[in-house]
Motif scaffolding. Structure first.
Motif, PDB file in Angstrom:
ATOM      1  N   THR A  86       0.804  -1.167   0.064  1.00  0.00           N
ATOM      2  CA  THR A  86       0.182  -0.054   0.019  1.00  0.00           C
ATOM      3  C   THR A  86       0.826   1.242  -0.002  1.00  0.00           C
ATOM      4  OG1 THR A  86      -1.583  -1.115   1.426  1.00  0.00           O
ATOM      5  CG2 THR A  86      -1.823   1.173   1.183  1.00  0.00           C
ATOM      6  N   ILE A  87       0.968   2.124  -1.035  1.00  0.00           N
ATOM      7  CA  ILE A  87       1.474   3.379  -1.101  1.00  0.00           C
ATOM      8  C   ILE A  87       0.353   4.549  -0.775  1.00  0.00           C
ATOM      9  CG2 ILE A  87       2.847   4.865  -2.508  1.00  0.00           C
ATOM     10  CD1 ILE A  87       3.385   2.363  -4.186  1.00  0.00           C
ATOM     11  N   MET A  88       0.660   5.171   0.431  1.00  0.00           N
ATOM     12  CA  MET A  88      -0.342   6.074   0.738  1.00  0.00           C
ATOM     13  C   MET A  88      -0.016   7.621  -0.120  1.00  0.00           C
ATOM     14  SD  MET A  88      -2.146   4.229   2.508  1.00  0.00           S
ATOM     15  CE  MET A  88      -3.273   5.339   3.291  1.00  0.00           C
ATOM     16  N   GLN A  89      -0.783   8.352   0.213  1.00  0.00           N
ATOM     17  CA  GLN A  89      -0.700   9.781  -0.417  1.00  0.00           C
ATOM     18  C   GLN A  89       0.608  10.447   0.024  1.00  0.00           C
ATOM     19  OE1 GLN A  89      -4.167  12.195  -0.004  1.00  0.00           O
ATOM     20  NE2 GLN A  89      -2.956  14.079  -0.730  1.00  0.00           N
ATOM     21  N   HIS A  90       0.899  10.465   1.400  1.00  0.00           N
ATOM     22  CA  HIS A  90       1.918  11.014   1.804  1.00  0.00           C
ATOM     23  C   HIS A  90       3.009   9.688   2.120  1.00  0.00           C
ATOM     24  CE1 HIS A  90       0.172  14.908   2.584  1.00  0.00           C
ATOM     25  NE2 HIS A  90      -0.902  14.094   3.230  1.00  0.00           N
ATOM     26  N   VAL A  91       3.857   9.779   1.192  1.00  0.00           N
ATOM     27  CA  VAL A  91       4.624   8.287   1.084  1.00  0.00           C
ATOM     28  C   VAL A  91       5.629   8.146   2.333  1.00  0.00           C
ATOM     29  CG1 VAL A  91       6.359   7.254  -0.431  1.00  0.00           C
ATOM     30  CG2 VAL A  91       4.937   8.734  -1.403  1.00  0.00           C
ATOM     31  N   PRO A  92       5.285   6.989   3.063  1.00  0.00           N
ATOM     32  CA  PRO A  92       5.615   6.653   4.341  1.00  0.00           C
ATOM     33  C   PRO A  92       7.174   6.051   4.009  1.00  0.00           C
ATOM     34  CG  PRO A  92       4.491   4.977   3.609  1.00  0.00           C
ATOM     35  CD  PRO A  92       4.226   6.049   2.654  1.00  0.00           C
ATOM     36  N   LEU A  93       8.067   6.786   3.717  1.00  0.00           N
ATOM     37  CA  LEU A  93       9.661   6.270   3.598  1.00  0.00           C
ATOM     38  C   LEU A  93      10.323   6.859   4.548  1.00  0.00           C
ATOM     39  CD1 LEU A  93      10.005   6.735  -0.270  1.00  0.00           C
ATOM     40  CD2 LEU A  93       9.514   4.708   0.709  1.00  0.00           C
ATOM     41  N   ILE A 143       9.055  14.737  -4.789  1.00  0.00           N
ATOM     42  CA  ILE A 143       7.908  14.009  -4.216  1.00  0.00           C
ATOM     43  C   ILE A 143       7.708  12.799  -5.330  1.00  0.00           C
ATOM     44  CG2 ILE A 143       5.339  14.122  -4.171  1.00  0.00           C
ATOM     45  CD1 ILE A 143       5.613  16.940  -3.159  1.00  0.00           C
ATOM     46  N   GLY A 144       8.118  13.268  -6.874  1.00  0.00           N
ATOM     47  CA  GLY A 144       7.757  12.205  -7.847  1.00  0.00           C
ATOM     48  C   GLY A 144       8.762  11.014  -7.528  1.00  0.00           C
ATOM     49  N   GLU A 145      10.102  11.481  -7.363  1.00  0.00           N
ATOM     50  CA  GLU A 145      11.015  10.538  -7.146  1.00  0.00           C
ATOM     51  C   GLU A 145      10.628   9.522  -5.782  1.00  0.00           C
ATOM     52  OE1 GLU A 145      15.105  12.526  -8.866  1.00  0.00           O
ATOM     53  OE2 GLU A 145      14.106  13.360  -6.748  1.00  0.00           O
ATOM     54  N   ARG A 146      10.156  10.103  -4.974  1.00  0.00           N
ATOM     55  CA  ARG A 146       9.825   9.186  -3.480  1.00  0.00           C
ATOM     56  C   ARG A 146       8.768   8.338  -4.008  1.00  0.00           C
ATOM     57  NH1 ARG A 146       9.678  13.764   1.491  1.00  0.00           N
ATOM     58  NH2 ARG A 146      11.366  14.843   0.922  1.00  0.00           N
ATOM     59  N   GLN A 147       7.616   8.628  -4.857  1.00  0.00           N
ATOM     60  CA  GLN A 147       6.636   8.009  -5.220  1.00  0.00           C
ATOM     61  C   GLN A 147       7.033   6.829  -6.137  1.00  0.00           C
ATOM     62  OE1 GLN A 147       3.414   6.915  -4.652  1.00  0.00           O
ATOM     63  NE2 GLN A 147       2.869   9.262  -5.014  1.00  0.00           N
ATOM     64  N   ALA A 154       7.414  -1.828  -3.050  1.00  0.00           N
ATOM     65  CA  ALA A 154       6.640  -2.580  -3.267  1.00  0.00           C
ATOM     66  C   ALA A 154       7.034  -3.817  -4.059  1.00  0.00           C
ATOM     67  CB  ALA A 154       5.157  -1.967  -3.949  1.00  0.00           C
ATOM     68  N   LEU A 155       7.699  -3.645  -5.200  1.00  0.00           N
ATOM     69  CA  LEU A 155       8.262  -4.858  -6.057  1.00  0.00           C
ATOM     70  C   LEU A 155       9.076  -5.530  -5.216  1.00  0.00           C
ATOM     71  CD1 LEU A 155       8.757  -2.859  -9.535  1.00  0.00           C
ATOM     72  CD2 LEU A 155       6.773  -4.156  -8.739  1.00  0.00           C
ATOM     73  N   ALA A 156      10.121  -5.132  -4.287  1.00  0.00           N
ATOM     74  CA  ALA A 156      11.032  -5.564  -3.629  1.00  0.00           C
ATOM     75  C   ALA A 156      10.638  -6.893  -3.023  1.00  0.00           C
ATOM     76  CB  ALA A 156      11.876  -4.498  -2.979  1.00  0.00           C
ATOM     77  N   ILE A 157       9.059  -6.550  -2.423  1.00  0.00           N
ATOM     78  CA  ILE A 157       8.784  -7.684  -1.412  1.00  0.00           C
ATOM     79  C   ILE A 157       7.902  -8.479  -2.274  1.00  0.00           C
ATOM     80  CG2 ILE A 157       8.285  -5.659   0.378  1.00  0.00           C
ATOM     81  CD1 ILE A 157       5.198  -5.909  -0.206  1.00  0.00           C
ATOM     82  N   GLY A 158       7.733  -8.331  -3.573  1.00  0.00           N
ATOM     83  CA  GLY A 158       7.038  -9.330  -4.390  1.00  0.00           C
ATOM     84  C   GLY A 158       5.591  -9.209  -4.334  1.00  0.00           C
ATOM     85  N   ALA A 159       5.265  -7.988  -4.310  1.00  0.00           N
ATOM     86  CA  ALA A 159       3.740  -7.748  -4.294  1.00  0.00           C
ATOM     87  C   ALA A 159       2.929  -8.012  -5.534  1.00  0.00           C
ATOM     88  CB  ALA A 159       3.376  -6.074  -4.142  1.00  0.00           C
ATOM     89  N   ASN A 160       1.630  -8.696  -5.366  1.00  0.00           N
ATOM     90  CA  ASN A 160       1.011  -9.175  -6.627  1.00  0.00           C
ATOM     91  C   ASN A 160      -0.310  -7.975  -6.496  1.00  0.00           C
ATOM     92  OD1 ASN A 160       1.258 -11.914  -4.574  1.00  0.00           O
ATOM     93  ND2 ASN A 160       1.852 -11.836  -6.605  1.00  0.00           N
ATOM     94  N   PRO A 167      -1.707   8.711  -5.758  1.00  0.00           N
ATOM     95  CA  PRO A 167      -0.426   8.756  -6.212  1.00  0.00           C
ATOM     96  C   PRO A 167       0.091   9.964  -6.840  1.00  0.00           C
ATOM     97  CG  PRO A 167      -1.581   7.321  -7.735  1.00  0.00           C
ATOM     98  CD  PRO A 167      -2.536   7.878  -6.773  1.00  0.00           C
ATOM     99  N   THR A 168      -0.594  10.693  -7.546  1.00  0.00           N
ATOM    100  CA  THR A 168      -0.279  11.943  -8.310  1.00  0.00           C
ATOM    101  C   THR A 168      -0.822  13.225  -7.801  1.00  0.00           C
ATOM    102  OG1 THR A 168      -2.158  11.857  -9.856  1.00  0.00           O
ATOM    103  CG2 THR A 168      -0.179  10.516 -10.330  1.00  0.00           C
ATOM    104  N   ALA A 169      -1.279  13.297  -6.444  1.00  0.00           N
ATOM    105  CA  ALA A 169      -1.896  14.392  -6.123  1.00  0.00           C
ATOM    106  C   ALA A 169      -1.008  15.830  -6.070  1.00  0.00           C
ATOM    107  CB  ALA A 169      -2.571  14.233  -4.613  1.00  0.00           C
ATOM    108  N   SER A 170       0.301  15.417  -5.908  1.00  0.00           N
ATOM    109  CA  SER A 170       1.428  16.469  -5.745  1.00  0.00           C
ATOM    110  C   SER A 170       2.308  16.531  -6.906  1.00  0.00           C
ATOM    111  CB  SER A 170       1.940  16.788  -4.334  1.00  0.00           C
ATOM    112  OG  SER A 170       1.259  16.756  -3.411  1.00  0.00           O
ATOM    113  N   LEU A 171       2.064  15.913  -7.953  1.00  0.00           N
ATOM    114  CA  LEU A 171       2.948  15.809  -8.976  1.00  0.00           C
ATOM    115  C   LEU A 171       2.641  16.717 -10.198  1.00  0.00           C
ATOM    116  CD1 LEU A 171       3.441  11.834  -9.027  1.00  0.00           C
ATOM    117  CD2 LEU A 171       4.517  13.445  -7.751  1.00  0.00           C
ATOM    118  N   ALA A 172       3.622  16.922 -10.843  1.00  0.00           N
ATOM    119  CA  ALA A 172       3.361  17.858 -12.017  1.00  0.00           C
ATOM    120  C   ALA A 172       2.957  16.742 -13.210  1.00  0.00           C
ATOM    121  CB  ALA A 172       4.719  18.565 -12.615  1.00  0.00           C
TER     122      ALA A 172
END
Length: 503
Positions: A86-93, A143-147, A154-160, A167-172
């Motif tokens: 799950t990738i939330m609006q405020h990216v939790p990195l 912000i786009g790079e963080r997304q 997500a891919l690293a954990i093998g997400a299906n 995901p694009t709320a603050s992106l150009a």
């Protein structure tokens, strides 16, 4: 496409101890390799559904099935382990860690070994056709790079299944296209996406199927090809709001007094010799691509950028540097990140509403009068249509659109005469968006002056009387809103077309 659902929710309900019923018999079916849109107004139940899918909430009733088997995830870790990212609006990195370290946080496999991590990281980049420095610190990323880092994680954990919340709320626009390309590429490889967005054009162009929530109930679902924007809007809110959103602003008298004057403003943060004026009754839009300096200009004008140099005047009087002086002069800032800068989440609505004007609501300007604060909050709830149990509700319990109205309410009843709005409708639904744009129009119509920054050029044209185009920290063009278009603004922001100095 495989017919067996990857994820299905059947008759799912969710009630909370305070009596709130967030979901009522909700259903959802996501197929492998599909991009499934989930839309609805703020408060419709989208966040609750996402949290159930992510294992953060347990449903009160109904069934969740994963790969055909009924599941009860006790916590987000269990859902993540099963293959749900799950990738939330405020990216939790983790901002102090590198890109590489963030990508493999919690990932299974031999990724503690540096060489193995580097090889896998390179493989993931090839999958998404994207380049990023693995040793860059996340705090330094756009912000786009963080997304993109979150997608790699997500891919690293093998997400299906990857759940993407706004995901694009603050992106150009350019960064949005990068996200779209990656979603399409990964779905073609078999990864499914649940795509939650208030940008209906994105949902219509990107998804295969769409589910519409209203008041906790699924009111429509079907192939995206069967929908257009008008039908989606009407399904979401039950009424046609497009005309309200796009209503042309009223003209401003040529001799209207200047409320805000900015002269030769510069800053190391990326503001370069900026000068402009905003008259009473006027809404001036600042249009620019991400990284153009648009938000930096707003913060420099407000005094939040201590390194900025130049002159700012409100009603002809110079304003000393700093947010306190700005507030005292009658300036108000509605920031892009309302959660970190616009509200105090631990406070109820009534305390948030009174914060900027607490002295006037206190006895001898020292002892707060809670009755007066509560009365103002009740007025704001009534005037702004804030949907909430009452003024005692915590702002964190509100939907995004209603929380944003609280941020507006903080400033409406004090001495603010100049409103500066940074992405005022980011992450809110179409209904709340129309309400917020109407608030902007009303404030200007009552003699206020508004400076608004938005990634959506259509939104700027819906409320602005004039548009300033920003590129590389400079105002490169000025256009009357009724004489320009989204296409021209985009060309000017990219450095094409007949831009002229506005200063």
């Amino acid at each position: 496409m495989v017919d067996t659902p990857l994820l299905s929710l059947e008759g799912v309900g969710k009630s909370f101890p305070n009596g709130t019923v967030a979901l009522r018999g909700a259903r959802l079916t996501v197929l492998p390799g599909s991009v499934h849109g989930l839309v609805g107004a703020n408060g419709a139940g989208k966040s609750t559904m996402i949290k159930i899918i992510a294992g953060a909430h347990a449903p009160t009733s109904g069934t969740v099935r994963w790969k055909g088997e009924e599941v009860v995830w006790r916590d987000p870790g269990a859902a993540r382990k099963a293959g749900v990212a799950t990738i939330m609006q405020h990216v939790p990195l983790a901002p102090t860690l590198t890109v590489l370290e963030n990508v493999f946080l919690g990932a299974p496999g031999p990724w503690r070994l540096p060489r193995a991590r580097r090889r896998e990281f390179d493989r993931l980049l090839r999958r998404v056709h994207y380049e990023i420095d693995p040793d860059a610190e996340v705090a330094d990323l756009a912000i786009g790079e963080r997304q993109m880092v979150a997608i790699l994680q997500a891919l690293a954990i093998g997400a299906n299944l990857v759940v993407m919340d706004e995901p694009t709320a603050s992106l150009a626009e350019g960064e949005r296209q990068v996200v779209f390309d990656v979603v399409r590429r990964l779905s073609a490889q078999g990864t499914a996406f649940l795509y939650v967005s208030h940008f209906l054009d994105e949902v219509l162009s990107l998804t295969d199927r769409v589910t519409v929530l209203r008041d906790g109930t699924v009111v429509e679902e079907g192939p995206t090809a069967a929908y257009d924007e008008d039908r989606l809007v009407q399904a979401i809110v039950g009424r046609d709001l497009l005309a309200a959103e796009r209503r042309a602003p009223a003209p401003v008298a040529a001799d209207a007094p200047v409320a805000l004057a900015v002269r030769n403003l510069s800053s190391p943060a990326g503001v370069r010799d900026v000068s402009f004026e905003v008259r009473r009754g006027e809404v001036v839009g600042i249009a620019g691509l991400l990284g153009s300096g648009r938000s930096e200009i707003l913060h420099a004008v407000y005094g939040a950028d201590s390194r900025a140099r130049g002159e700012v005047l409100v009603d002809g009087r110079p304003v000393r540097r700093g947010p306190r002086a700005a507030v005292a002069a009658g300036m108000a800032l509605v920031p892009e990140d309302r959660n970190a800068q616009g509200i105090v989440g631990a406070f109820p609505i009534w305390k948030n509403i009174s914060l900027p004007d607490l002295a006037s609501l206190s006895s001898a300007r020292a002892l707060p009068r809670e009755a007066a604060e509560a009365e103002r909050a009740e007025r704001a709830i009534r005037d702004l249509g804030i949907v909430c149990p009452g003024p005692e509700a915590l702002v964190t319990e509100l939907s995004g659109g209603n929380a944003q109205k609280v941020v507006f309410g903080k400033w409406l009843y004090g001495g603010a005469r100049v409103f500066m709005l940074d992405e005022p409708t980011a992450g809110v639904d179409v209904g709340a968006k129309a309400d917020i744009l109407d608030l902007v129009r009303r404030f200007a119509a009552e003699g206020g002056a508004v400076l608004v920054v938005s990634s959506e050029f259509e939104e700027i044209l819906a409320v602005a009387t004039r548009v300033l185009v920003v590129r590389e920290g400079r105002i490169v063009a000025e256009r009357p809103a009724h004489e320009t278009s989204e296409e021209e603004l985009l060309m000017l922001a990219n450095g094409f077309g007949g831009a002229h100095d506005a200063a």
